[in-house]
Design a protein around this motif. Structure first.
Motif, PDB file in Angstrom:
ATOM      1  N   GLU A   1       0.835  -1.210   0.000  1.00  0.00           N
ATOM      2  CA  GLU A   1       0.000   0.000   0.000  1.00  0.00           C
ATOM      3  C   GLU A   1       0.863   1.250   0.000  1.00  0.00           C
ATOM      4  N   ARG A   2       1.957   1.209   0.718  1.00  0.00           N
ATOM      5  CA  ARG A   2       2.844   2.363   0.741  1.00  0.00           C
ATOM      6  C   ARG A   2       3.517   2.582  -0.611  1.00  0.00           C
ATOM      7  N   ALA A   3       3.550   1.529  -1.410  1.00  0.00           N
ATOM      8  CA  ALA A   3       4.122   1.673  -2.762  1.00  0.00           C
ATOM      9  C   ALA A   3       3.061   2.159  -3.751  1.00  0.00           C
ATOM     10  N   GLY A   4       1.822   2.300  -3.283  1.00  0.00           N
ATOM     11  CA  GLY A   4       0.776   2.836  -4.147  1.00  0.00           C
ATOM     12  C   GLY A   4      -0.170   1.785  -4.712  1.00  0.00           C
TER      13      GLY A   4
END
Lengths: 121, 479
Positions: free
Chosen positions: B442-445
């Motif tokens: 999720e932090r990578a999009g």
């Protein structure tokens, strides 16, 4: 009004106060990732974000957080996909990926992503 | 605000008091001393007392909140999950201390929790300082090979270590065509099913090893179940991936190089693997720190957490966007889960002992599996191992009995081992690394599916048919 490229070229810092980030340029924002929130709805009724443009800067309010420093840690960054104000947003070549690091004294360090940072559009 | 908390604790105390009265009366009637001994051994308790069934409510509440929090009240959950988790865990702790006077179960659970979190946090921090860059064009075949490699390596550095080390290069390699299914199959294979071959692969197998299951028993007896399961899931992945045309028409130059930054942290990974064996049960010369709820192994692992972070390559940490939040989340949530699930596990174990003779390998497989999907698979494994051994009047706490059990009938241990590891892939909370992989993605999009969407769209569609096939071929009508 500064362009994104100018701000990056001169290494201009942004600012943050609490949940308010101030970017030293004007731009169209397409996507924001903060923590594990992927934000793509920038309409006025968004519960996550509010964007306000002034003549020389862009303000972003992260509504769900009290203080950016509590959310974005030392090795993390807020990630943005932005486009220069006068450029065609439909052309993917104009999409710029930025990472914003939270620093001391309310400073935001703004950089283009290098290819090592994972950032999927 | 403080007044609300006082009211809450008074209400809690009254609730527990009434539960305690009801419980004492009920237990006086049905006391199975031999059964209880086994139950309590599995749960680490030395007293003949079963909890009131209503005490599973905190556990059910916690599971429901973990499932619904990120979906329906995300930011409330993000801000308050540590308090909620600890509070629900404390309900059980208070009940066990003041109403059951059962300290042993709590101490045993605390020991397991510290061991669990020491392993997870050390693998998380050490691998967070390593950056692997694979600059190759991603193709379905390349991804298949990558997942196979992940499945193998998860048996050497554990599913947590392999997940942390490989998820970023996997996303990077697929960045032009990444989709949520890439991450989900990664969780299926690398974070779970892959690690079923050695005791290092997944914590329940490690606990089995510490209890007396020979180190190479798992690989000898499980490989022919592991291999088709891994290949079947990867075959489904291949079908998904071959139909992914996201990068059609895109031409990107790739150097074909594989680079590793932060190699010194590989030494720390090696230390963690060695530390796994530093246990008085394995080597007599290792000092036993009992009654402390940790041993030399945990001290070494926590030292690795500090040192591997301090001496990590800073650019690797930056490029990995290293953050303690995912491990903090696991630490808080599992603190609550470990405490809140004590009554559930004791009640399940008791039921298993009472009706143990009627249970066949298939039932052990499905029962261990379905509970491992939502509970921690380590105590689930131990309870069902204890129940299976109970069929032969053997005690799981005695190493000689475990060895005897392994030689009598391997089918139950196979069913329990395979199910405990495989079914961890069924939900985000089935195994520690699942949550971490989700968070990194999720932090990578990458927009990951919700808790329920993961189960309905992927687990039911991909895993349940594969696991059913495993049951039909290897366990149906046996035992």
């Amino acid at each position: 009004m500064k362009t994104i490229e100018e701000a990056l070229k001169y290494g201009q810092y942004g600012l943050y106060y609490g949940n308010r980030a101030i970017l030293p340029f004007n731009c169209e924002i397409l996507k924001v990732i903060i923590d594990d929130d992927i934000i793509m709805n920038f309409s006025p009724d968004s519960k996550l974000i509010y964007i306000h443009e002034s003549a020389n800067y862009t303000e972003i309010y992260f509504k769900q957080y009290k203080n950016l420093k509590d959310v974005v840690s030392k090795y993390e960054a807020v990630k943005l996909i932005v486009v220069e104000k006068d450029k065609d947003i439909f052309n993917f070549d104009n999409h710029i990926k930025l990472v914003i690091h939270i620093e001391d004294e309310h400073k935001l360090k703004i950089e283009k992503t290098d290819e090592d940072i994972l950032f999927i559009e | 605000m403080k007044f609300k908390w006082i009211i809450f604790f008074i209400a809690l105390f009254v609730y527990l008091f009434f539960l305690s009265i009801d419980f004492t009366a009920a237990q006086a009637v049905e006391s199975h001393s031999a059964v209880d001994r086994l139950v309590n051994t599995a749960a680490g308790s030395g007293v003949n007392a079963l909890p009131n069934p209503l005490m599973v409510i905190p556990f059910i509440l916690l599971l429901l909140m973990i499932a619904t929090g990120p979906l329906f009240y995300k930011h409330f959950w993000e801000n308050h999950y540590p308090k909620i988790s600890i509070l629900l865990g404390l309900v059980v702790v208070v009940y066990y201390i003041f109403f059951l006077n059962n300290y042993e179960s709590l101490l045993h659970t605390l020991t397991e929790y510290i061991s669990f979190i020491a392993l997870l946090s050390s693998l998380f921090v050490a691998s967070g300082g390593i950056l692997i860059k694979v600059d190759k064009k991603s193709t379905p075949l390349m991804n298949v090979l990558f997942l196979l490699f992940g499945a193998f390596i998860s048996n050497i550095i554990g599913t947590t270590g392999a997940s942390m080390l490989l998820i970023r290069p996997f996303i990077r390699m697929n960045r032009e065509r990444i989709a949520p299914y890439h991450i989900i199959f990664f969780i299926f294979i690398v974070s779970n099913i892959g690690g079923a071959l050695t005791p290092i692969g997944d914590p329940p197998l490690f606990l089995g090893y510490l209890s007396g299951v020979p180190f190479f028993w798992v690989i000898k007896n499980v490989w022919y179940i592991w291999l088709p399961a891994v290949l079947l899931v990867i075959a489904v992945f291949y079908f998904f991936d071959v139909n992914n045309k996201k990068d059609a028409g895109k031409v990107t130059a790739h150097s074909g190089k594989i680079q590793i930054k932060g190699t010194r942290n590989l030494i720390f990974l090696l230390i963690i693997i060695i530390a796994v064996f530093i246990d008085p049960v394995v080597f007599g010369w290792v000092p036993n720190l009992s009654p402390l709820p940790f041993g030399i192994r945990e001290i070494v692992m926590f030292a690795v957490v500090v040192l591997s972070y301090k001496f990590a390559d800073k650019t690797a940490l930056t490029d990995n966007e290293f953050d303690f939040e995912p491990i903090k989340e696991v630490a808080y949530l599992f603190a609550g889960i470990f405490a809140a699930m004590i009554p559930a596990l004791q009640l399940i174990a008791n039921e298993a002992h009472v009706i143990g003779s009627k249970l066949n390998a298939g039932i052990f497989y499905w029962a261990t599996g379905s509970l491992s999907a939502v509970l921690d698979n380590t105590p689930t494994y131990m309870n069902f191992l204890s129940a299976a051994m109970g069929k032969y009047a053997l005690d799981v706490s005695l190493k000689a009995h475990v060895l005897q059990f392994v030689s009598i009938d391997e089918i139950y241990l196979k069913a329990i081992s395979v199910a405990a590891v495989f079914f961890g892939a069924m939900t985000y909370i089935g195994n520690g690394p699942n949550f971490m992989v989700k968070s990194i993605s999720e932090r990578a999009g990458i927009n990951m599916p919700s808790f329920f969407s993961y189960i309905v769209k992927y687990s039911f569609v991909v895993l349940v048919p594969v696991f059913t096939l495993v049951w039909l071929v290897f366990f149906y009508g046996k035992g």
